[in-house]
Design an enzyme around this catalytic site. Structure first.
Site, mmCIF file in Angstrom:
data_model
loop_
_atom_site.group_PDB
_atom_site.id
_atom_site.type_symbol
_atom_site.label_atom_id
_atom_site.label_comp_id
_atom_site.label_asym_id
_atom_site.label_seq_id
_atom_site.Cartn_x
_atom_site.Cartn_y
_atom_site.Cartn_z
ATOM 1 C CE LYS A 54 -3.861 -2.088 2.407
ATOM 2 N NZ LYS A 54 -4.380 -2.478 3.699
ATOM 3 C CD GLN A 98 -3.589 -4.194 6.725
ATOM 4 O OE1 GLN A 98 -3.757 -3.187 6.027
ATOM 5 N NE2 GLN A 98 -3.818 -5.411 6.267
ATOM 6 C CG ASP A 121 -10.174 -0.052 4.948
ATOM 7 O OD1 ASP A 121 -9.848 -0.636 3.908
ATOM 8 O OD2 ASP A 121 -9.503 -0.072 6.003
HETATM 9 N N1 GUN Z 1 -6.654 -6.480 6.159
HETATM 10 C C1 GUN Z 1 -6.742 -7.227 5.031
HETATM 11 N N2 GUN Z 1 -7.340 -6.527 4.051
HETATM 12 C C2 GUN Z 1 -7.648 -5.319 4.573
HETATM 13 C C3 GUN Z 1 -8.266 -4.147 4.044
HETATM 14 O O1 GUN Z 1 -8.696 -4.085 2.887
HETATM 15 N N3 GUN Z 1 -8.372 -3.096 4.897
HETATM 16 C C4 GUN Z 1 -7.930 -3.143 6.181
HETATM 17 N N4 GUN Z 1 -8.086 -2.058 6.947
HETATM 18 N N5 GUN Z 1 -7.347 -4.208 6.706
HETATM 19 C C5 GUN Z 1 -7.199 -5.285 5.891
#
Ligand code: GUN
Length: 294
Positions: A54, A98, A121
């Site tokens: 990311k 996350q 998100d």
């Molecule tokens: N953990 C795995 N995929 C994601 C996601 O798309 N967003 C977040 N915040 N945590 C994750």
């Protein structure tokens, strides 16, 4: 018939190219450099890989990237304090905490602490409520990616029968809402569904997001259907050598591709679209916060 493969890597690159052009326009026309903050708690190796990707891709599209690491023993109040600090920071347009978080932290409380306008998100109840009521909120990244791939593959989806296998808050439920907005007739299947084979066999669109390796059998797929496989499951691969593994989806790919009209592979299908859509959501959030339409 062998299905058309929906290339998520190539599609994600197209989405990122669009995001990079939007970021450039925000900078040159409006003097705004979008910023995405990612907060990671603890040292879960899978989370570390996601977050590294990311942060790298955020930089590649020209956005500012803010990265915060907190120890696995951080208390909830400190984490929420960090979120509140980011809510108040005008240089931060998107906030992602996350998941999963350590067990002593209430994930819902942390998500609800994020300013809904910065919730890239799309997990905040305000954003899920807006999605459910046809409002203009931020949409969870993986379902958004699936929707873009379906629109690109099928064009008009009005009146098509769609099944979503899985009912998570992150994928299954928002995916069903998006398919409804696309004028599909929806079935949501789950562990208590009586005859999953028959439900899948009647669908023109199958979105599998159940988290169980190859649970959707290829023989169930309606000939010509479009299949979007959200699953990423690591399974033993003794044919590659002792202790080796490989990634498979929630759909039995080899047989499904002989029946489907189009299908996403695993890996290289939905996976790359998630981060691309996170970046797209960060541009959307930035524009909304500044009242700009590009
Ligand atoms: N953990 C795995 N995929 C994601 C996601 O798309 N967003 C977040 N915040 N945590 C994750």
């Amino acid at each position: 018939m062998t299905a058309k493969l929906i290339d998520g890597k190539e599609f994600a690159q197209r989405v990122r190219d669009g995001v990079a052009a939007d970021v450039e326009a925000l900078k040159t026309k409006h003097g705004i450099a979008p910023g995405l903050a990612v907060v990671i708690v603890g040292e879960d190796p899978a989370s570390q890989v996601y977050v590294r990707n990311k942060v790298r891709q955020t930089g590649e599209v020209g956005m500012n990237s803010f990265h915060f690491e907190m120890g696995a023993d951080v208390d909830q109040a400190t984490l929420i304090g960090k979120v509140e600090e980011l809510n108040a920071d005008p240089a931060v347009n998107g906030i992602l905490v996350q998941l999963p978080l350590p067990k002593h932290i209430d994930e819902a409380a942390v998500i609800e602490a994020i300013d809904p306008a910065k919730d890239v998100d799309g997990f905040h109840v305000i954003n899920s409520g807006l999605l459910a009521t046809g409002g203009n909120g931020l949409v969870p990244c993986t379902p958004l990616g699936c929707k873009l791939m379906l629109e690109d593959t099928l064009g008009d989806t009005s009146g098509k029968k769609a099944i979503v296998v899985g009912r998570s808050n992150i994928v299954g439920k928002p995916m069903a809402q998006l398919l409804l907005d696309m004028n599909c007739t929806i079935t949501i299947a789950h562990s208590r569904t009586k005859d999953l084979a028959a439900e899948v066999a009647s669908a023109d669109i199958v979105v599998a997001a159940v988290g169980r390796a190859e649970m959707v059998q290829g023989a169930w797929i309606k000939p010509g259907a479009t299949v979007i496989d959200v699953g990423i499951n690591r399974v033993p691969a003794p044919e590659k050598g002792e202790g080796k593994t490989r990634l498979v989806g929630d759909v039995e790919f080899e047989t499904a591709k002989e029946r489907a009209g189009a299908i996403t592979p695993v890996p290289g299908g939905v996976g790359p679209m998630t981060i691309a859509c996170l970046l797209k959501n960060t541009v959307t959030a930035t524009c909304n916060q500044h009242g700009i339409s590009l």
